[in-house]
Scaffold this motif. Structure first.
Motif, PDB file in Angstrom:
ATOM      1  N   PHE A 178       0.840  -1.207   0.000  1.00 33.96           N
ATOM      2  CA  PHE A 178       0.000   0.000   0.000  1.00 33.96           C
ATOM      3  C   PHE A 178       0.870   1.249   0.000  1.00 33.96           C
ATOM      4  O   PHE A 178       2.048   1.203   0.356  1.00 33.96           O
ATOM      5  N   LYS A 179       0.253   2.356  -0.410  1.00 31.25           N
ATOM      6  CA  LYS A 179       0.906   3.649  -0.229  1.00 31.25           C
ATOM      7  C   LYS A 179       0.046   4.488   0.710  1.00 31.25           C
ATOM      8  O   LYS A 179      -1.172   4.285   0.802  1.00 31.25           O
ATOM      9  N   ILE A 180       0.688   5.408   1.398  1.00 36.46           N
ATOM     10  CA  ILE A 180      -0.006   6.269   2.369  1.00 36.46           C
ATOM     11  C   ILE A 180      -0.068   7.680   1.806  1.00 36.46           C
ATOM     12  O   ILE A 180       0.933   8.219   1.331  1.00 36.46           O
ATOM     13  N   GLN A 181      -1.275   8.257   1.845  1.00 33.06           N
ATOM     14  CA  GLN A 181      -1.486   9.617   1.348  1.00 33.06           C
ATOM     15  C   GLN A 181      -1.968  10.525   2.467  1.00 33.06           C
ATOM     16  O   GLN A 181      -2.651  10.073   3.400  1.00 33.06           O
ATOM     17  N   LEU A 182      -1.625  11.793   2.347  1.00 34.28           N
ATOM     18  CA  LEU A 182      -2.013  12.787   3.356  1.00 34.28           C
ATOM     19  C   LEU A 182      -2.766  13.927   2.667  1.00 34.28           C
ATOM     20  O   LEU A 182      -2.439  14.316   1.537  1.00 34.28           O
ATOM     21  N   LYS A 183      -3.764  14.443   3.351  1.00 33.50           N
ATOM     22  CA  LYS A 183      -4.589  15.539   2.816  1.00 33.50           C
ATOM     23  C   LYS A 183      -3.714  16.768   2.532  1.00 33.50           C
ATOM     24  O   LYS A 183      -2.794  17.062   3.288  1.00 33.50           O
ATOM     25  N   PRO A 184      -4.001  17.498   1.446  1.00 28.72           N
ATOM     26  CA  PRO A 184      -3.192  18.684   1.124  1.00 28.72           C
ATOM     27  C   PRO A 184      -3.487  19.864   2.052  1.00 28.72           C
ATOM     28  O   PRO A 184      -4.444  19.848   2.824  1.00 28.72           O
TER      29      PRO A 184
END
Length: 594
Positions: A68-74
Motif C-alpha cells: 500500500f501507499k499512504i497519502q495525506l490531505k493537502p
C-alpha cells in the motif's frame, strides 16, 4: 429637449440592466450548472495492476508484491493547520516507527500547493504484513488515505536481467503526454518490461462519485473496472537460464539458446545485476559502481554489444565465395603470409595450412584462404551476400532499441567517412575484422540460417494474453546457395568433430553438433611482429573476444547455442565447455529429441 435626453439615458440604463439580468439568469445558467456539477461530482481514475511475466513453464519471473501507499490531505502545512499536520505525523510514526519523518515532510512539501486538492503520496510502498496491524487505526483518520499500491518484484533477482528488464519510476520525459503514467508512476525501463510496457501496464478504470463541500465521498455514481493483470508468457526457461548463469561464473559476454524457428529459450548478458535494486531507484554508490565497470553490466550485450565477428563469419563468406567467383574445389597454398602492397597479411597458424580448400579452411579456420578468396570475389559481393544473410540490419527481436552493427562496403565508408575504399579493407573484412561489427543475436540468427537454410526472426514472447506468437521465417538463399550449403554444414561439423577441428578437443557433449569458433581482436597487431604474444600473456582487457556459435544435433538441427566470452582468447578454449554443458542440459531437460 432636456427632459427628452434624460428619458433616453434612463431608458438605456434600464435596457442594459435588463440584458445583464437575462444573461446572468438564463444564458449563464448552463455554465453555472456545469460548474456546480463539477463541484459535487468527481471523476477518479483507477490505476491498473501491471500484468505478470512468466517463463515457458508458467514460473513467475516478474510479479507484483502486495502493498500500500499512504497519502495525506493537502494544505496541512498552512499556518492554521500546522498542529493537525504534526499530529498526523506523530500518530503515523507511532504506529509505523520505521518511517522517516524528515523524508515524509520533504516529500509532502514538494507536492503541496494551493492548486493541488488531491491527497499527496507521502509513503510510496509499505508491505501488506507491516500495515495490516495498524490499517484500521489509520483508515479511520480523515486526513489519511491508505491506497493499494503493488510493487514490482523479480523472484530470480539477477537471472536474465537484460532479457526480462525492470520497472522503475517514470521520469518527466516518460510521463509527457501519457496520462496513464502520471497515474501509475512506474514504467518499463528495459528488456521485455519496456518492449511490452503498453500491454503490461493495462488501461485505467473510471469511478464517478458524489462529494460534499469537504471533498468527502457521499455516493458512488458509476464504476468502470481497469483493464489489468495482462499476462505475458516468455519462451525463456528460467531454470535453464539460471544454469547457464552458473556456468558463466564471473566472465563477461553473452550466451544465447534459440530454437531453429527463432524462439529464445535463454538469452544472457554478463555481468548481470539484481533487477529489484532498480524498482525504487538505485543508490548513487551502486549506480557509480555499475556505470564505471569496464565489463559494462548496464549494456544488453545480446542486442547492444557490437563486436568484430572474427572467424565465425567464414561460414557465410565461404558460401558467398563458392556461389560466385570461386569453385568449391578451388584451393590455396597457405604459407602463413600473404604480401599485399606494403602490408603482409598473416594466417593465425605460424607455419601455414599448406594446400587448403573450402572445407579445410572452415574446419581449421585458415585465414589465407579467405584473404585470397576476397581478392577474387570483391567487397561488393561479399557485403551484399552477408547483408542478405541477416547481418548489418536488425533481426527484429522483441527487445528495445536493437543495434544494427556494420557490414563494411565502399558505399558504407563513403557515406560514413567520405573516404575511398582500400583493398586491404576487403582482406580484413574476409576474416571478420576491421570495421566489421555484429551483435550476438545477429550471429545466432546467422547460425540458424547456416543450419537450416532459413532465416528466422528471434522472439522472446511466447504468449501475449491468449494469443500465441508464431515464428516468422524468411527464404533468403538462392538455388545455387541451397545446393552448396551442405558443404558448409559438413565443414561446420568437422570444426567440432574432426581431429583437426578448431573446437573438437574442447567438446565433451553427448550431442553431435556443428559450429564455428572465432577470435575477435580487441587491439591491432603491429606489422613487424611475427611472434605474436599469447592471449593468456596479454593484459586482460587487451585479449581477444572468444566466439563459439553452434547448432545441434547436426543431423537434425533443433537449437542454436552461441557463447561469446569477452577477452576470452580462443573460442573453443573459452566457450567449448560452456556450450557442451548447455547441449547436455537441453537433452536432460527434454528439449533436444535424438
Amino acid at each position: 429637449m432636456k427632459t427628452k435626453f434624460i428619458l433616453i439615458v434612463f431608458s438605456l440604463v434600464w435596457i442594459t440592466l435588463i440584458i445583464r439580468v437575462f444573461i446572468l439568469s438564463v444564458e449563464s445558467n448552463s455554465y453555472y450548472e456545469k460548474l456546480s456539477h463539477s463541484n459535487t461530482i468527481k471523476m477518479e481514475k483507477i490505476s491498473p495492476v501491471r500484468g505478470e511475466i512468466t517463463d515457458n513453464k508458467n514460473r513467475p519471473i516478474a510479479i507484483n508484491k502486495l502493498g500500500f501507499k499512504i497519502q495525506l490531505k493537502p494544505h496541512l502545512t498552512l499556518k492554521k493547520n500546522e498542529q493537525i499536520f504534526n499530529s498526523e505525523l506523530d500518530n503515523l510514526l507511532h504506529l509505523l516507527p520505521n518511517l522517516n519523518r524528515d523524508e515524509i515532510i520533504k516529500t509532502y512539501n514538494k507536492q503541496d500547493s494551493y492548486y493541488n486538492h488531491d491527497f499527496i503520496d507521502i509513503v510510496d510502498f509499505i508491505s501488506y504484513n507491516e500495515i495490516m496491524p495498524v490499517y484500521t487505526k489509520l483508515n479511520l483518520r480523515e486526513n489519511i488515505k491508505i491506497v493499494s499500491a503493488p510493487k514490482r518484484y523479480y523472484p530470480y533477482g539477477n537471472i536474465a536481467a537484460h532479457t526480462i528488464g525492470y520497472v522503475s519510476r517514470a521520469n518527466s520525459k516518460d510521463i509527457k503526454g501519457d496520462n496513464l503514467l502520471k497515474l501509475i508512476g512506474y514504467v518499463g525501463k528495459s528488456g521485455t518490461e519496456r518492449y511490452y510496457n503498453t500491454y503490461l501496464q493495462g488501461e485505467a478504470g473510471n469511478k464517478t462519485v458524489k462529494v460534499n463541500a469537504n471533498n468527502q465521498v457521499i455516493k458512488q455514481i458509476s464504476y468502470e473496472k481497469a483493464k489489468e493483470d495482462r499476462k505475458l508468457v516468455l519462451n525463456i526457461d528460467i531454470k535453464l537460464q539460471k544454469y547457464i548463469s552458473s556456468l558463466f561464473e564471473d566472465k563477461a559476454g553473452s550466451v544465447i539458446v534459440m530454437d531453429i524457428e527463432g524462439r529464445i529459450l535463454s538469452a544472457s548478458s554478463f555481468p548481470e545485476y539484481d533487477l529489484n535494486t532498480f524498482v525504487n531507484g538505485v543508490s548513487h554508490e551502486m549506480w557509480k559502481k555499475l556505470s564505471t565497470s569496464l565489463d559494462k553490466p548496464f549494456t544488453n550485450k545480446i542486442t547492444h554489444g557490437l563486436y568484430p565477428p572474427g572467424s565465425t563469419i567464414k561460414t557465410g563468406l565461404g558460401l558467398v565465395y563458392i556461389t560466385n567467383e570461386i569453385s568449391p574445389y578451388w584451393t590455396v597454398n597457405c604459407t602463413a603470409e600473404m604480401p599485399l602492397g606494403k602490408r603482409v597479411f598473416r594466417c593465425w597458424k605460424k607455419r601455414g595450412h599448406r594446400k587448403t580448400g573450402i572445407k579445410k579452411a572452415i574446419r581449421e579456420s585458415c585465414d589465407d584462404y579467405f584473404y585470397k578468396g576476397s581478392l577474387l570475389v570483391g567487397i561488393k559481393k561479399m557485403s551484399e551476400g552477408l547483408k542478405r544473410y541477416g547481418l548489418g540490419k536488425k533481426t527484429g527481436i522483441d527487445l528495445p532499441n536493437e543495434f544494427i552493427g556494420t557490414v563494411p562496403s565502399r558505399e558504407w565508408k563513403k557515406k560514413k567517412f567520405n573516404r575511398a575504399w582500400y583493398i586491404g579493407e576487403t582482406v580484413n573484412t574476409s576474416i571478420g575484422q576491421g570495421d566489421f561489427l555484429v551483435t550476438p543475436i545477429q550471429m545466432a540468427q546467422f547460425t540458424a540460417l547456416m543450419a537450416t537454410s532459413k532465416l528466422p526472426t528471434p522472439f522472446i514472447a511466447k504468449k501475449i494474453g491468449d494469443t500465441e506468437l508464431e515464428p516468422t521465417i524468411q527464404d533468403v538463399l538462392s538455388e545455387d546457395e541451397l545446393k552448396k550449403l551442405p558443404l558448409i554444414q559438413k565443414a561446420m561439423y568437422e570444426v567440432c568433430n574432426h581431429p583437426k577441428g578448431t573446437a573438437t578437443k574442447y567438446l565433451n557433449s553427448k550431442i553431435k553438433i556443428a559450429g564455428k569458433t572465432g577470435t575477435a581482436q580487441v587491439v591491432g597487431i603491429m606489422q613487424d611482429i611475427e611472434d605474436r604474444e599469447l592471449e593468456h600473456e596479454m593484459e586482460y582487457y587487451t585479449r581477444s573476444h572468444a566466439w563459439f556459435t553452434t547448432y545441434g544435433p547436426y543431423k537434425n538441427p533443433q537449437y542454436v547455442v552461441l557463447a561469446l566470452v569477452e577477452h576470452g582468447g580462443h573460442g573453443g578454449t573459452a566457450a567449448g565447455k560452456i556450450v557442451s554443458n548447455i547441449y547436455d542440459k537441453l537433452f536432460e531437460m527434454g528439449y533436444i529429441k535424438q
